[in-house]
Design a protein around this motif. Structure first.
Motif, short mmCIF file in Angstrom:
data_model
loop_
_atom_site.label_atom_id
_atom_site.label_comp_id
_atom_site.label_asym_id
_atom_site.label_seq_id
_atom_site.Cartn_x
_atom_site.Cartn_y
_atom_site.Cartn_z
N UNK A 131 -32.63 9.23 69.29
CA UNK A 131 -33.12 8.78 70.60
C UNK A 131 -33.44 7.29 70.56
N UNK A 132 -33.14 6.64 71.67
CA UNK A 132 -33.64 5.28 71.85
C UNK A 132 -33.98 5.09 73.32
N UNK A 133 -34.72 4.03 73.60
CA UNK A 133 -35.03 3.68 74.98
C UNK A 133 -33.96 2.71 75.49
N UNK A 139 -33.69 0.33 82.49
CA UNK A 139 -33.40 1.07 83.72
C UNK A 139 -32.27 0.45 84.53
N UNK A 166 -42.57 -1.00 78.57
CA UNK A 166 -42.16 0.41 78.66
C UNK A 166 -41.93 0.86 80.09
N UNK A 168 -37.98 1.16 81.04
CA UNK A 168 -37.10 1.83 80.09
C UNK A 168 -37.10 3.33 80.35
N UNK A 169 -36.10 4.00 79.79
CA UNK A 169 -36.08 5.46 79.79
C UNK A 169 -35.38 5.92 78.51
N UNK A 170 -35.71 7.12 78.04
CA UNK A 170 -35.11 7.57 76.78
C UNK A 170 -33.73 8.19 76.98
N UNK A 171 -32.85 7.97 76.01
CA UNK A 171 -31.55 8.65 75.97
C UNK A 171 -31.39 9.24 74.57
#
Lengths: 510, 510
Positions: free
Chosen positions: A124-126, A129, A472, A475-478
């Motif tokens: 996972x990383x951020x 957006x 933060x 950003x969003x996690x993927x």
């Protein structure tokens, strides 16, 4: 187009083009097109770019500071400090980006032998957006405006930024925007990484420009600092989009101060003077201005109140940011003057001109009335007396979300500590920052700062608009499952080329 | 009140009281009152409580599993796995809470000698938001329902939970709620830490109960898994509150799968059979069901499609969760059958009863039509052929946010890797999880998982509803400035009694 920035209101610039008109679609399209390139910059590249933005602002420091003093009526020393705060903030985010902890890398390695089912490799990383719209504040024409905290944190996250320039300081905004755009060009980045729009030129109103920006489908998040009315309108508008987007609006706060009895035993007059210093600083035009103070009944409190009233009576107003803000202050203080449950204790002297109204100190019997709890932006303080901790808890229970709360106490007085322990959980549920001693009007730019708080202090309590945590917001996690190493982004590759701290199976590793 | 849970629909329970009626205000008041005690639990205490919830569910495992099989029509083995997933998830959060990294401790020590201004001591931690309303999913009657991921992560964060029991499995929900409430009582916690409400008893409709819960001023956040219509209605309602609150709604997704040419060189038929296996698993009732597949034109793709059609034709429907879901599936597949631009390639056999409809495979010329891109919940797949990477990029550019995207490719084929590199940025902007190989229908509960994604896959892309990161949804930061050590919360005390990892001046320390 050339502009004598000191005397002429500039036309807007879009994506670094001095000759542009304020076209939202052009700016957001450029931002969206720039996103692919900009999000792919390495920590080193993005850090160097943020440092270069700070350098560019410093190179134009004299012109920018002169424009800011002229437009904001704030003193030179304050503006000089704000230039430093703005560039320091950009450099802090450059360091944050280089370090890379904001990428939040998590790796759960494959477990091919696990039964009954093997576990895949999951990482996972951020990710950023996308294009962010920034609405600057009038009261910090540099640090919370064109290249202020919202812009710096969005750029740090990898998001292109479209700024709606503030009408209270168009020339300052324009000069800062020109510096930022120069840094964009010098870094070889697409011009759409940063755009600056001003209302007015082609008949666009402030509200229309703001709403067009928030409604634009290419905009993915909004940073805002300003009034509750404007912030709520933008948040509502964003929630009603076909694809709703997050709005981080930092709006209003009366920043309660609680004086516990022990704080009044040594020198109540000195404490009162310090309070009035914070109340009247910069014409009281701080989001963190201490608008409401709880004072114990009894002699110590009486002495504090006398000294505070004397200090306010001896104070002189200074020019406010705009005549509109001065008018709103006049209305707010007039409301307090005419309210049945509020008594004006002291009024200072007005300063030169129509827009330098007198500071005011009032007393109120309780906190039930909106006249007491609605923010009056400026140097207007209200004092409420209390007789017990339970009294205080009742006042706090009915209070809206705030940016800060401040306790003054005697650390050696057990009664004060007991009262503080009883108050802390209530304060934690209502504010973003709790101070013991001191005054809320200084907001340190650092890693632990929270400039935020429950609604309606902000529209989203889960974040801060000052300090490194602000990144933060954008950003969003993927998650990446079983990607071959040839396809893994650098941040989550086995050889960790960026030297990131990573959470492996839930534990931090370095 | 006693209940034969296997045969009688129970009345709702509130805060552990078996005899309650479904009273939202009673449950949320109990939750709010319990918050002060529950948020103050230490990591050890809260971890032990979460483990005890898992133990309590395990103790009632047989009754719970029997009820879940009867109510959901899901096979025993699947439900047995789901019990383990549910208790495993609770135990993972117990470990997360004990470790304490979610508290996000940041400390910027004082710098009394700094010029021109000294720096105050500033410390930050995350605090729980307050009572959380949880709306469980029908398709995971345990792991995404009463004591599922939303409940586990909210409890882990320190938030009391009020569950709206799902009408598709009221007995299962009731039995789980009873187990949770027993663990609450055994831990000596206030009963309001956990409440369970069912619509129906006193004439309350599902919608009324849900709206009352979201509108209740004591509720501070919402976790939801379900349909887009219901999720959007709740999100809208929450945004229109006097004090808006965050809604984490995991709604709908068609989870695009892209077959790159190299993946078809060895055994396209085997790949097609694996696809149909994922498509029809559990009647296709997964949020991550692969509803849309992009297949290259040419012989390999033709072979894949023939094999997929054969596999679907040979498949038999299984009972869906509810007759309402089966009806919606029938409508969705009928819409595909009658659409001009969609061709049905294969239909399986219906299973026993009205609610076990036949799986369906269709082909579409493009992705412009909502018939192709709207989720049909169940075993209905649509295949779109493409002839170039640019084709794929055009399809993806018009696509809504999704939970997952899956690439099948040959790791040794440079053309596949090049195509994947071109697709990845587009996928990252549109989905929460990217898989290479495999199928999206398994969602690992771990630290790196993201079960989330851009709107409308979820209402808030900045989070995940599965995995340990989910705890962050129910927290917000608070800063503490110059607190004397006697008042500092344990998490941020100098002596670090909880042994937390802390960020000091921006750098992680242990």
């Amino acid at each position: 187009m050339t502009t004598d920035a000191q005397t002429t209101q500039p036309r807007s610039i879009i994506a670094g083009d001095d000759g542009g008109t304020p076209d939202v679609a052009a700016a957001t399209t450029a931002a969206q097109e720039a996103f692919a390139t900009y999000r792919a910059t390495t920590p080193t590249e993005r850090g160097a770019f943020l440092d270069a933005v700070a350098d560019a602002i410093e190179a134009d420091r004299d012109a920018i500071a002169a424009a800011a003093v002229a437009e904001s009526h704030l003193p030179e020393a304050r503006i000089a400090g704000e230039v430093g705060r703005t560039t320091g903030q950009l450099r802090m985010f450059a360091a944050v980006v280089r370090q890379g902890d904001h990428l939040g890398v998590r790796i759960d390695p494959a477990m091919p032998e696990r039964t009954p089912l093997p576990r895949a490799d999951i990482r996972q990383r951020q990710v950023p957006l996308g294009p962010v719209a920034v609405f600057g504040a009038s009261n910090f024409p540099l640090a919370f405006s064109t290249a202020g905290g919202d812009t710096a944190s969005a750029l740090a996250a990898g998001c292109p930024v479209v700024v709606k320039g503030h009408p209270a300081h168009p020339v300052t905004g324009y000069l800062v925007a020109r510096a930022v755009s120069r840094a964009v060009a010098d870094a070889g980045l697409p011009a759409g990484v940063f755009s600056f729009l001003l209302a007015g030129d082609s008949g666009t109103s402030e509200i229309d420009l703001g709403q067009s920006l928030v409604q634009d489908p290419r905009i993915t998040a909004v940073g805002f600092t300003g009034s509750r009315g404007a912030g709520l309108a933008l948040a509502r508008s964003a929630a009603e989009r076909e694809v709703p987007i997050p709005v981080y609006a930092e709006m209003s706060s009366i920043n309660p101060v609680v004086i516990l009895p022990g704080a009044l035993t040594s020198d109540p007059a000195a404490l009162a003077e310090a309070y009035v210093g914070s109340l009247t600083l910069g014409s009281g035009q701080f989001c963190t201005n201490p608008g409401l103070l709880f004072l114990p009944t009894g002699e110590g409190g009486d002495a504090f109140l006398r000294a505070a009233a004397e200090a306010v009576a001896a104070s002189t107003g200074t020019r406010m940011l705009t005549s509109g803000i001065a008018d709103a202050y006049a209305e707010g203080t007039a409301r307090q003057q005419s309210a049945a449950d509020v008594e004006v204790l002291a009024t200072g002297s007005p300063g030169d001109g129509d827009d330098a109204p007198a500071p005011q100190l009032a007393a109120a019997a309780g906190t039930d009335s909106p006249v007491v709890t609605d923010e009056v932006f400026g140097a207007a303080g209200v004092v409420v007396r209390y007789s017990s901790t339970d009294d205080l808890l009742r006042h706090l229970a009915g209070m809206e979300g705030q940016l800060t709360a401040t306790l003054h106490l005697d650390e050696d007085a057990e009664a004060d500590l007991d009262a503080a322990r009883a108050l802390l959980p209530a304060l934690e549920s209502r504010v973003g920052r709790i101070l013991v001693g001191g005054w809320p009007t200084g907001v340190e730019v650092g890693h632990a700062m929270v400039h935020g708080g429950p609604y309606p202090a902000t529209s989203d309590s889960r974040s801060t608009s000052v300090g490194s945590l602000a990144i933060e917001r954008f950003q969003r996690p993927v998650a990446y499952q079983d990607l071959p190493s040839a396809l893994l982004p650098e941040a989550i590759r086995d050889d960790n080329p960026w030297g990131l701290t990573r959470r492996v199976d839930g534990e931090l590793e370095r």
